[in-house]
Design an enzyme around this catalytic site. Sequence first.
Site, short mmCIF file in Angstrom:
data_model
loop_
_atom_site.label_atom_id
_atom_site.label_comp_id
_atom_site.label_asym_id
_atom_site.label_seq_id
_atom_site.Cartn_x
_atom_site.Cartn_y
_atom_site.Cartn_z
N SER A 102 -10.56 -8.12 5.58
CA SER A 102 -9.77 -7.28 6.47
C SER A 102 -9.88 -7.71 7.93
CB SER A 102 -10.16 -5.81 6.27
OG SER A 102 -9.28 -4.94 6.89
N ASP A 241 -3.83 -6.39 11.12
CA ASP A 241 -5.16 -6.99 11.01
C ASP A 241 -5.11 -8.13 10.00
OD1 ASP A 241 -4.87 -5.43 8.76
OD2 ASP A 241 -6.96 -4.79 8.69
N ASP A 243 -5.65 -8.64 6.87
CA ASP A 243 -4.95 -8.53 5.58
C ASP A 243 -3.74 -7.62 5.67
OD1 ASP A 243 -6.40 -6.15 5.82
OD2 ASP A 243 -6.78 -6.00 3.67
N ASP A 245 -3.09 -4.49 6.34
CA ASP A 245 -2.99 -3.11 5.86
C ASP A 245 -3.23 -2.12 7.00
OD1 ASP A 245 -5.73 -3.34 6.24
OD2 ASP A 245 -6.29 -2.67 4.22
#
Length: 445
Positions: A102, A241, A243, A245
């Site tokens: 992440s 960010d 990834d 999400d």
Amino acid sequence: MARKYFGTDGIRGLTNMAPMTAAMAMQVGMAAGAHFARGDHKHRVVIGKDTRLSGYMLESALIAGFTAVGMDVVLVGPMPTPAVAMLTQSMRADMGVMISASHNPFADNGIKLFGPDGYKLSDEDELAIERLIESDIPLSAAADIGRAKRYDDARGRYIHAAKLTFPRDLRLDGLRIVVDCANGAAYQVAPSALWELGADVVAIGVEPNGKNINDGVGSTSPQLLCETVVAAGADLGIALDGDADRLIVVDEKGRVIDGDQLMATIALGWARRGQLRNGLLVATVMSNLGLERYLESHELGLVRTKVGDRYVLEAMRQRGCNVGGEQSGHIILSDYATTGDGLVAALQVLAEIVRAGRPASEVLHRFDPLPQLLKNVRFAGGKPLEHERVQAVIAEAEAELYGKGRLVIRPSGTEPVIRVMAEGDDPEQVARVVDRICGVVREVA
């Protein structure tokens, strides 16, 4: 039973250090594959990743693990976490895997698992997989070993799915949008989706090299985005960010708009059009009290959960809600996705701006947040929150803030730290309360 490997969002750690090693990734693949091998059909797993250098290593190890227990693997390459969840569901796969840490630095990595419904795994599933990780997993016969292949159309399918969430009667023509992809998983899909909807796109954080993910870019480092929005004369900026999400927005004046303001914007817009289910928004204990008061002023309610998007989603499903998220920018819109989706959330925010026909600074500033202070107290061991002196000072603080503010005290889930947060109408009172509690925790710890 406590989980040994899984945290609040999958397995995560420093690459090539336990548990984030190739050997562990292969074992996770074998265990998860064995756990989801239900029925006599040919089983399939979808694997995506962000742009970290270590993604290649972990991807290969996971392929070895899954195929060893007879599961076919579909590789989609660098893709947002919500895209993997969506593809798992739409491709009728038995499970999905996202290789990502992440918003963490590039040296970290993680493994997130999704069930066949596209949702993150329950505690029960994670515990079952942990037991298999530490057991002797039966391997498939030579003729039953799985195959792996790359799926080249994944980006197009996700872009199409994301665009379908944007109202068909609206376009982004005339809007100049800076999008910061954090040199991460959305570096191709996010600029393309915005451009196809008519926006004039200025893209930054779209040159990943394996080591620059989240490095001075993205939702946790919005300074470059703020500067670029102002310099480019843009209408707003969007930061994702690593990834994708998570979403943070910057208005045309270069000011950061956090997840609380974005959730308030979406929730009120949906409520006015009859889309907000049950008149409720789900957020965590860290969301500002100003959000709660704002919703109440529009006869809407706020449901609070523990920190972590998994707990937000759990409450959303229990209460039949379709909007929820975190102050940090994880926003879950369950009409469109099974997990947080930064691009989809951004499109809903953009729809409100287009409908209003006013600048982002006016549309997105929904309430004045109350003064909020968060401090961390590190401790060597034990359970300081159970000490009678700590409990006494917390009770005093809660009585002092009653009706004027709020207190949230919780242990970190990843390190020996007590997080002390207070907010209220009087910033001096908030500071006094936090310092007093931190002082007592330090003394007893």
